[in-house]
Motif scaffolding. Structure first.
Motif, PDB file in Angstrom:
ATOM      1  N   PHE A   1      49.577  42.544  48.370  1.00 24.12           N
ATOM      2  CA  PHE A   1      48.181  42.943  48.506  1.00 24.12           C
ATOM      3  C   PHE A   1      47.242  41.860  47.974  1.00 24.12           C
ATOM      4  CE2 PHE A   1      44.631  44.736  46.045  1.00 24.12           C
ATOM      5  CZ  PHE A   1      43.836  45.186  47.084  1.00 24.12           C
ATOM      6  N   LEU A   2      47.564  41.268  46.814  1.00 28.98           N
ATOM      7  CA  LEU A   2      46.734  40.211  46.260  1.00 28.98           C
ATOM      8  C   LEU A   2      46.738  38.976  47.155  1.00 28.98           C
ATOM      9  CD1 LEU A   2      47.701  40.439  42.474  1.00 28.98           C
ATOM     10  CD2 LEU A   2      45.606  41.240  43.567  1.00 28.98           C
ATOM     11  N   ALA A   3      47.892  38.647  47.737  1.00 29.85           N
ATOM     12  CA  ALA A   3      47.961  37.491  48.626  1.00 29.85           C
ATOM     13  C   ALA A   3      47.094  37.688  49.860  1.00 29.85           C
ATOM     14  CB  ALA A   3      49.411  37.225  49.024  1.00 29.85           C
ATOM     15  N   PHE A   4      47.138  38.862  50.456  1.00 26.28           N
ATOM     16  CA  PHE A   4      46.314  39.122  51.628  1.00 26.28           C
ATOM     17  C   PHE A   4      44.829  39.133  51.286  1.00 26.28           C
ATOM     18  CE2 PHE A   4      50.182  40.945  53.655  1.00 26.28           C
ATOM     19  CZ  PHE A   4      50.138  40.199  54.822  1.00 26.28           C
ATOM     20  N   SER A   5      44.477  39.559  50.071  1.00 29.29           N
ATOM     21  CA  SER A   5      43.062  39.598  49.699  1.00 29.29           C
ATOM     22  C   SER A   5      42.451  38.210  49.598  1.00 29.29           C
ATOM     23  CB  SER A   5      42.895  40.334  48.370  1.00 29.29           C
ATOM     24  OG  SER A   5      43.538  39.640  47.320  1.00 29.29           O
ATOM     25  N   SER A   6      43.266  37.170  49.452  1.00 26.55           N
ATOM     26  CA  SER A   6      42.724  35.809  49.400  1.00 26.55           C
ATOM     27  C   SER A   6      42.035  35.415  50.699  1.00 26.55           C
ATOM     28  CB  SER A   6      43.847  34.808  49.095  1.00 26.55           C
ATOM     29  OG  SER A   6      44.780  34.741  50.163  1.00 26.55           O
ATOM     30  N   SER A   7      42.454  36.009  51.818  1.00 31.77           N
ATOM     31  CA  SER A   7      41.825  35.685  53.100  1.00 31.77           C
ATOM     32  C   SER A   7      40.389  36.183  53.182  1.00 31.77           C
ATOM     33  CB  SER A   7      42.645  36.293  54.249  1.00 31.77           C
ATOM     34  OG  SER A   7      42.678  37.708  54.159  1.00 31.77           O
ATOM     35  N   SER A   8      40.006  37.165  52.358  1.00 33.69           N
ATOM     36  CA  SER A   8      38.634  37.646  52.333  1.00 33.69           C
ATOM     37  C   SER A   8      37.813  36.997  51.236  1.00 33.69           C
ATOM     38  CB  SER A   8      38.551  39.148  52.119  1.00 33.69           C
ATOM     39  OG  SER A   8      39.616  39.828  52.514  1.00 33.69           O
ATOM     40  N   VAL A   9      38.460  36.609  50.139  1.00 34.18           N
ATOM     41  CA  VAL A   9      37.731  36.060  49.004  1.00 34.18           C
ATOM     42  C   VAL A   9      37.320  34.615  49.251  1.00 34.18           C
ATOM     43  CG1 VAL A   9      37.894  35.512  46.537  1.00 34.18           C
ATOM     44  CG2 VAL A   9      38.873  37.633  47.415  1.00 34.18           C
TER      45      VAL A   9
ATOM     46  N   ALA B   1      36.653  26.736  41.743  1.00 35.20           N
ATOM     47  CA  ALA B   1      36.740  28.144  42.144  1.00 35.20           C
ATOM     48  C   ALA B   1      37.875  28.363  43.133  1.00 35.20           C
ATOM     49  CB  ALA B   1      35.412  28.595  42.749  1.00 35.20           C
ATOM     50  N   THR B   2      38.077  27.417  44.047  1.00 36.44           N
ATOM     51  CA  THR B   2      39.148  27.538  45.040  1.00 36.44           C
ATOM     52  C   THR B   2      40.517  27.496  44.382  1.00 36.44           C
ATOM     53  OG1 THR B   2      37.766  26.501  46.735  1.00 36.44           O
ATOM     54  CG2 THR B   2      40.140  26.515  47.112  1.00 36.44           C
ATOM     55  N   VAL B   3      40.723  26.538  43.472  1.00 29.34           N
ATOM     56  CA  VAL B   3      42.013  26.407  42.803  1.00 29.34           C
ATOM     57  C   VAL B   3      42.323  27.658  41.982  1.00 29.34           C
ATOM     58  CG1 VAL B   3      43.275  25.121  41.047  1.00 29.34           C
ATOM     59  CG2 VAL B   3      41.941  23.896  42.764  1.00 29.34           C
ATOM     60  N   CYS B   4      41.340  28.119  41.192  1.00 27.98           N
ATOM     61  CA  CYS B   4      41.569  29.305  40.360  1.00 27.98           C
ATOM     62  C   CYS B   4      41.846  30.542  41.212  1.00 27.98           C
ATOM     63  CB  CYS B   4      40.367  29.542  39.454  1.00 27.98           C
ATOM     64  SG  CYS B   4      40.067  28.234  38.246  1.00 27.98           S
ATOM     65  N   THR B   5      41.106  30.690  42.309  1.00 30.01           N
ATOM     66  CA  THR B   5      41.270  31.870  43.149  1.00 30.01           C
ATOM     67  C   THR B   5      42.599  31.858  43.884  1.00 30.01           C
ATOM     68  OG1 THR B   5      38.881  32.019  43.444  1.00 30.01           O
ATOM     69  CG2 THR B   5      40.255  33.210  45.018  1.00 30.01           C
ATOM     70  N   GLN B   6      42.908  30.732  44.530  1.00 31.72           N
ATOM     71  CA  GLN B   6      44.132  30.667  45.317  1.00 31.72           C
ATOM     72  C   GLN B   6      45.370  30.852  44.454  1.00 31.72           C
ATOM     73  OE1 GLN B   6      43.945  31.092  48.296  1.00 31.72           O
ATOM     74  NE2 GLN B   6      42.946  29.530  49.502  1.00 31.72           N
ATOM     75  N   PHE B   7      45.445  30.139  43.357  1.00 28.35           N
ATOM     76  CA  PHE B   7      46.640  30.256  42.522  1.00 28.35           C
ATOM     77  C   PHE B   7      46.658  31.579  41.767  1.00 28.35           C
ATOM     78  CE2 PHE B   7      47.002  25.818  43.440  1.00 28.35           C
ATOM     79  CZ  PHE B   7      48.356  25.562  43.343  1.00 28.35           C
ATOM     80  N   GLY B   8      45.489  32.134  41.458  1.00 32.70           N
ATOM     81  CA  GLY B   8      45.466  33.431  40.813  1.00 32.70           C
ATOM     82  C   GLY B   8      45.955  34.549  41.717  1.00 32.70           C
ATOM     83  N   LEU B   9      45.626  34.464  43.019  1.00 35.28           N
ATOM     84  CA  LEU B   9      46.019  35.515  43.955  1.00 35.28           C
ATOM     85  C   LEU B   9      47.416  35.312  44.532  1.00 35.28           C
ATOM     86  CD1 LEU B   9      42.655  36.001  45.899  1.00 35.28           C
ATOM     87  CD2 LEU B   9      43.623  37.465  44.127  1.00 35.28           C
TER      88      LEU B   9
ATOM     89  N   SER C   1      46.802  23.065  51.448  1.00 32.59           N
ATOM     90  CA  SER C   1      45.417  22.665  51.694  1.00 32.59           C
ATOM     91  C   SER C   1      44.651  22.593  50.380  1.00 32.59           C
ATOM     92  CB  SER C   1      44.748  23.653  52.653  1.00 32.59           C
ATOM     93  OG  SER C   1      45.353  23.613  53.922  1.00 32.59           O
ATOM     94  N   THR C   2      44.921  23.534  49.485  1.00 36.64           N
ATOM     95  CA  THR C   2      44.283  23.499  48.172  1.00 36.64           C
ATOM     96  C   THR C   2      44.712  22.282  47.379  1.00 36.64           C
ATOM     97  OG1 THR C   2      44.246  25.920  48.159  1.00 36.64           O
ATOM     98  CG2 THR C   2      43.909  24.816  46.063  1.00 36.64           C
ATOM     99  N   ALA C   3      46.008  21.978  47.396  1.00 39.98           N
ATOM    100  CA  ALA C   3      46.513  20.820  46.655  1.00 39.98           C
ATOM    101  C   ALA C   3      45.962  19.514  47.222  1.00 39.98           C
ATOM    102  CB  ALA C   3      48.040  20.810  46.682  1.00 39.98           C
ATOM    103  N   LEU C   4      45.963  19.381  48.547  1.00 38.07           N
ATOM    104  CA  LEU C   4      45.463  18.150  49.156  1.00 38.07           C
ATOM    105  C   LEU C   4      43.957  18.008  48.986  1.00 38.07           C
ATOM    106  CD1 LEU C   4      47.598  18.167  52.417  1.00 38.07           C
ATOM    107  CD2 LEU C   4      47.834  16.624  50.464  1.00 38.07           C
TER     108      LEU C   4
END
Length: 333
Positions: free
Chosen positions: A283-291, A237-245, A119-122
């Motif tokens: 833990f970082l992957a799951f935190s993306s659902s809140s960020v 912000a979405t790209v940096c956050t998703q790929f960072g987490l 979804s981020t890539a598209l």
């Protein structure tokens, strides 16, 4: 949440002491996420979906992708307690479940990760199309909804192949073909290639194209039908956050594949590091659902207005609220 047990007997007292300190800090952060992060993720993701679906006429192409990511975020938030406190962790197991339930939870986690990354890539690719060709309607809301449906279908099919590897590991004694398959290594390799490398290359390509478009000022930039300028900040912000987490999770899968491909058993110090990084990346992957819903809430300028309109409609109940409807349409316009 994390255990230093695999480091016992390695003869490295400094590493054992350092692991205990990290164990304490990361356990505190994990508890905070379970107490605060999960309710925030469930609440804001549900609110994001509800606000957009109740006012579908004002939805734009990015809104559809964020609703899609919010659905995946809801599933991730619901899976977080089972993954972070269940037998998949290296320590502090509060409950256990059968292998079938474990496989189901793992498949759902993989589906959500694929949906989030694609979804981020598209979103990046469609944002470039919208800026380059604003009047072609190639990235319209109607088309985006169908694309999101294909994303979920593709994620399910990809995770189904991983499910087959796990099934084969249980019936390897009966089927010769399955006995030749290494379930964990093959599954991790598939997820790293399809779930990370492909969307990462797509995002990189789209960002390069977007940067070229933004350097060229054209009369189309003053077009009233263009996307809101805040969408670009939300996209970055979405790209940096998703790929960072999510990058640590896929790097952990890649590291596990590399270690097991050497043909040597992973134990001792390497096993301790692997389990530690695996739990931290999860833990970082799951935190993306809140960020992610928080980023959408504070960067998207249209969301507060939509939220106020939804609250006003809820206060009106079954009444028409006809006097405010025309004004709301003017505000949206």
């Amino acid at each position: 949440m994390w255990s230093c047990g695999p480091l016992n007997g390695t003869g490295r007292g400094e590493d054992q002491l350092l692991c205990q300190h990290f164990h304490l800090v990361l356990s505190v952060f994990s508890l905070l996420y379970l107490v605060v992060g999960i309710p925030v993720g469930l609440g804001y993701n549900a609110l994001l979906i509800l606000v957009n679906l109740c006012d579908q006429s004002s939805m734009t192409m990015p809104d559809v992708y964020f609703v899609n990511m919010a659905v995946a975020g809801l599933v991730l938030s619901a899976l977080a307690p089972a993954h972070l406190l269940g037998p998949t962790t290296s320590g502090w197991v509060l409950w256990g479940f059968s292998s079938e339930v474990h496989i189901t939870l793992l498949v759902l986690f993989n589906v959500c990760s694929l949906v989030t990354m694609y979804s981020t890539a598209l979103l990046c690719l469609d944002y470039y199309i919208e800026r380059a060709l604003p009047r072609t309607y190639m990235s319209s809301v109607y088309n985006t909804r169908h694309v999101c449906g294909f994303v979920w279908g593709g994620a399910l099919l990809t995770s189904f192949s991983s499910l087959l590897f796990y099934i084969c590991s249980h019936v390897a004694a009966r089927i010769i073909e399955c006995s030749r398959m290494q379930d964990a290594e093959a599954t991790d390799a598939i997820m790293v290639f399809i779930g990370y490398l492909v969307p990462a290359l797509a995002v990189l390509y789209a960002l390069v194209l977007i940067s070229r478009i933004r350097k060229e000022d054209t009369p189309l930039d003053q077009d009233a039908g263009r996307l809101d300028p805040s969408v670009h900040r939300l996209l970055v912000a979405t790209v940096c956050t998703q790929f960072g987490l999510w990058t640590p999770h896929y790097l952990t899968l890649l590291g596990h594949t590399f270690l097991t491909s050497r043909g040597k058993p992973v134990d001792g110090y390497d096993l301790g590091i692997l389990l530690f990084t695996k739990d931290l990346s999860r833990f970082l992957a799951f935190s993306s659902s809140s960020v992610m819903p928080l980023l959408y809430r504070y960067i998207n300028r249209n969301f507060p207005g939509k939220l106020r309109q939804l609250i006003k409609k809820m206060h009106c109940g079954h009444q028409s609220c006809s006097m405010d409807h025309a004004g709301a349409q003017q505000v949206m316009a």
